[in-house]
Design a protein around this motif. Sequence first.
Motif, PDB file in Angstrom:
ATOM      1  N   ARG A  91       0.836  -1.215   0.000  1.00 27.15           N
ATOM      2  CA  ARG A  91       0.000   0.000   0.000  1.00 27.15           C
ATOM      3  C   ARG A  91       0.862   1.252   0.000  1.00 27.15           C
ATOM      4  O   ARG A  91       0.560   2.227  -0.701  1.00 27.15           O
ATOM      5  N   VAL A  92       1.925   1.233   0.791  1.00 27.69           N
ATOM      6  CA  VAL A  92       2.828   2.388   0.836  1.00 27.69           C
ATOM      7  C   VAL A  92       3.478   2.615  -0.525  1.00 27.69           C
ATOM      8  O   VAL A  92       3.558   3.744  -1.013  1.00 27.69           O
ATOM      9  N   LEU A  93       3.933   1.545  -1.154  1.00 26.89           N
ATOM     10  CA  LEU A  93       4.593   1.672  -2.456  1.00 26.89           C
ATOM     11  C   LEU A  93       3.628   2.192  -3.523  1.00 26.89           C
ATOM     12  O   LEU A  93       3.983   3.063  -4.326  1.00 26.89           O
ATOM     13  N   GLU A  94       2.404   1.666  -3.523  1.00 24.22           N
ATOM     14  CA  GLU A  94       1.409   2.146  -4.488  1.00 24.22           C
ATOM     15  C   GLU A  94       1.089   3.611  -4.241  1.00 24.22           C
ATOM     16  O   GLU A  94       0.986   4.408  -5.190  1.00 24.22           O
ATOM     17  N   ALA A  95       0.939   3.983  -2.979  1.00 23.21           N
ATOM     18  CA  ALA A  95       0.656   5.384  -2.636  1.00 23.21           C
ATOM     19  C   ALA A  95       1.825   6.277  -3.027  1.00 23.21           C
ATOM     20  O   ALA A  95       1.633   7.389  -3.536  1.00 23.21           O
ATOM     21  N   ALA A  96       3.042   5.804  -2.795  1.00 21.68           N
ATOM     22  CA  ALA A  96       4.227   6.593  -3.122  1.00 21.68           C
ATOM     23  C   ALA A  96       4.292   6.877  -4.613  1.00 21.68           C
ATOM     24  O   ALA A  96       4.638   7.988  -5.030  1.00 21.68           O
ATOM     25  N   GLU A  97       3.944   5.898  -5.438  1.00 23.65           N
ATOM     26  CA  GLU A  97       3.965   6.127  -6.885  1.00 23.65           C
ATOM     27  C   GLU A  97       2.959   7.198  -7.273  1.00 23.65           C
ATOM     28  O   GLU A  97       3.241   8.061  -8.106  1.00 23.65           O
ATOM     29  N   VAL A  98       1.764   7.164  -6.662  1.00 23.58           N
ATOM     30  CA  VAL A  98       0.734   8.164  -6.952  1.00 23.58           C
ATOM     31  C   VAL A  98       1.203   9.551  -6.521  1.00 23.58           C
ATOM     32  O   VAL A  98       1.124  10.532  -7.276  1.00 23.58           O
ATOM     33  N   VAL A  99       1.729   9.647  -5.295  1.00 25.63           N
ATOM     34  CA  VAL A  99       2.144  10.947  -4.754  1.00 25.63           C
ATOM     35  C   VAL A  99       3.363  11.482  -5.497  1.00 25.63           C
ATOM     36  O   VAL A  99       3.444  12.682  -5.801  1.00 25.63           O
ATOM     37  N   LEU A 100       4.301  10.618  -5.827  1.00 25.84           N
ATOM     38  CA  LEU A 100       5.481  11.068  -6.577  1.00 25.84           C
ATOM     39  C   LEU A 100       5.103  11.551  -7.973  1.00 25.84           C
ATOM     40  O   LEU A 100       5.674  12.529  -8.475  1.00 25.84           O
ATOM     41  N   ALA A 101       4.136  10.886  -8.597  1.00 25.46           N
ATOM     42  CA  ALA A 101       3.676  11.321  -9.919  1.00 25.46           C
ATOM     43  C   ALA A 101       3.022  12.697  -9.829  1.00 25.46           C
ATOM     44  O   ALA A 101       3.148  13.526 -10.732  1.00 25.46           O
TER      45      ALA A 101
ATOM     46  N   SER B 182       6.263  14.614   0.412  1.00 26.08           N
ATOM     47  CA  SER B 182       6.640  14.313   1.797  1.00 26.08           C
ATOM     48  C   SER B 182       6.217  12.896   2.168  1.00 26.08           C
ATOM     49  O   SER B 182       5.270  12.341   1.609  1.00 26.08           O
ATOM     50  N   MET B 183       6.921  12.336   3.113  1.00 26.59           N
ATOM     51  CA  MET B 183       6.560  11.017   3.615  1.00 26.59           C
ATOM     52  C   MET B 183       5.171  11.071   4.263  1.00 26.59           C
ATOM     53  O   MET B 183       4.415  10.104   4.206  1.00 26.59           O
ATOM     54  N   ARG B 184       4.828  12.213   4.857  1.00 26.79           N
ATOM     55  CA  ARG B 184       3.507  12.362   5.476  1.00 26.79           C
ATOM     56  C   ARG B 184       2.403  12.272   4.419  1.00 26.79           C
ATOM     57  O   ARG B 184       1.367  11.622   4.637  1.00 26.79           O
TER      58      ARG B 184
ATOM     59  N   GLY C  78      -0.030   5.047   9.229  1.00 28.69           N
ATOM     60  CA  GLY C  78       0.680   6.030  10.024  1.00 28.69           C
ATOM     61  C   GLY C  78       2.085   6.268   9.476  1.00 28.69           C
ATOM     62  O   GLY C  78       2.660   5.414   8.789  1.00 28.69           O
ATOM     63  N   LEU C  79       2.613   7.422   9.813  1.00 28.98           N
ATOM     64  CA  LEU C  79       3.967   7.764   9.366  1.00 28.98           C
ATOM     65  C   LEU C  79       4.984   6.747   9.880  1.00 28.98           C
ATOM     66  O   LEU C  79       5.938   6.397   9.184  1.00 28.98           O
ATOM     67  N   GLY C  80       4.743   6.242  11.093  1.00 29.03           N
ATOM     68  CA  GLY C  80       5.652   5.248  11.661  1.00 29.03           C
ATOM     69  C   GLY C  80       5.708   3.975  10.831  1.00 29.03           C
ATOM     70  O   GLY C  80       6.762   3.328  10.743  1.00 29.03           O
ATOM     71  N   THR C  81       4.581   3.618  10.206  1.00 28.20           N
ATOM     72  CA  THR C  81       4.555   2.423   9.355  1.00 28.20           C
ATOM     73  C   THR C  81       5.500   2.595   8.175  1.00 28.20           C
ATOM     74  O   THR C  81       6.230   1.671   7.808  1.00 28.20           O
ATOM     75  N   ILE C  82       5.502   3.786   7.591  1.00 22.95           N
ATOM     76  CA  ILE C  82       6.401   4.031   6.459  1.00 22.95           C
ATOM     77  C   ILE C  82       7.848   3.932   6.912  1.00 22.95           C
ATOM     78  O   ILE C  82       8.662   3.234   6.287  1.00 22.95           O
TER      79      ILE C  82
ATOM     80  N   PRO D  49      13.315   3.532   6.068  1.00 21.61           N
ATOM     81  CA  PRO D  49      13.843   4.542   6.979  1.00 21.61           C
ATOM     82  C   PRO D  49      14.230   5.857   6.312  1.00 21.61           C
ATOM     83  O   PRO D  49      14.325   6.873   6.984  1.00 21.61           O
ATOM     84  N   THR D  50      14.445   5.836   4.999  1.00 26.83           N
ATOM     85  CA  THR D  50      14.784   7.068   4.274  1.00 26.83           C
ATOM     86  C   THR D  50      13.964   7.127   2.983  1.00 26.83           C
ATOM     87  O   THR D  50      13.459   6.098   2.507  1.00 26.83           O
ATOM     88  N   GLN D  51      13.875   8.326   2.408  1.00 30.07           N
ATOM     89  CA  GLN D  51      13.195   8.454   1.122  1.00 30.07           C
ATOM     90  C   GLN D  51      13.926   7.655   0.053  1.00 30.07           C
ATOM     91  O   GLN D  51      13.300   7.058  -0.818  1.00 30.07           O
ATOM     92  N   GLU D  52      15.257   7.627   0.135  1.00 30.35           N
ATOM     93  CA  GLU D  52      16.033   6.873  -0.846  1.00 30.35           C
ATOM     94  C   GLU D  52      15.662   5.393  -0.811  1.00 30.35           C
ATOM     95  O   GLU D  52      15.540   4.741  -1.848  1.00 30.35           O
ATOM     96  N   ALA D  53      15.479   4.858   0.406  1.00 31.42           N
ATOM     97  CA  ALA D  53      15.084   3.448   0.546  1.00 31.42           C
ATOM     98  C   ALA D  53      13.712   3.218  -0.069  1.00 31.42           C
ATOM     99  O   ALA D  53      13.465   2.184  -0.711  1.00 31.42           O
ATOM    100  N   LEU D  54      12.825   4.192   0.087  1.00 30.21           N
ATOM    101  CA  LEU D  54      11.492   4.087  -0.496  1.00 30.21           C
ATOM    102  C   LEU D  54      11.573   4.105  -2.014  1.00 30.21           C
ATOM    103  O   LEU D  54      10.942   3.289  -2.694  1.00 30.21           O
TER     104      LEU D  54
END
Length: 197
Positions: free
Chosen positions: A23-33, A40-42, A51-55, A60-65
């Motif tokens: 879910r985080v990865l799918e959301a990240a692709e949407v937000v990055l696009a 932001s990670m938030r 939650g932000l803690g889940t991400i 641990p870093t944006q690069e890792a994401l």
Amino acid sequence: MEGTTMSGDAKPLRADARRNQVRVLEAAEVVLARDGLSASMRAIAQQAGVGLGTIYRHFPTQEALYQAIIIERMRRLIAEADALGASDDPGAAFFLFLTRIVDNAKQKKALADGLADAGVDHKTGLSGIRREMRDAIRALLTRAQRSGTVRDDLDMPEVLALLSAVCMAAERNQWSAGLQSSALALLFDGFRPHRER
């Protein structure tokens, strides 16, 4: 690939943790696009409904994401290759998969460029997944050659070199659908046995 870590480490994730990660990865692709690398990670957490803690627990870093996004895209492609491996037309399956790789190369341009601008080497840590990708291509190539739809003297080094060149050109120049189709038709014609040309 439920039950595995994104990096291919030995310790598997619980099913619920893996679902959250996806879910985080799918959301990240949407937000990055939408927002680019300033996202932001938030914002990604809100999009994913976690939650932000889940991400930060998973990435641990944006690069890792960002690296995980690339790995997940490659995993999806490998899953497609596995499905195509059961096709009744091995030649069509092989050519379709190479086309999907080129499509994916065009889609990841913005992310790859952004990572380069941020000084992040998006190729670091990808040796395992790249080996899986090569194995997937090799399996489809072997089936296509056994069916007689791809020439016997075509080896993996040539396939990878030509595929890399096409991906790079399509990615950097953002080829139109028409140009990509005609360029791949010419390339694939060279892959076929002489009698089929």
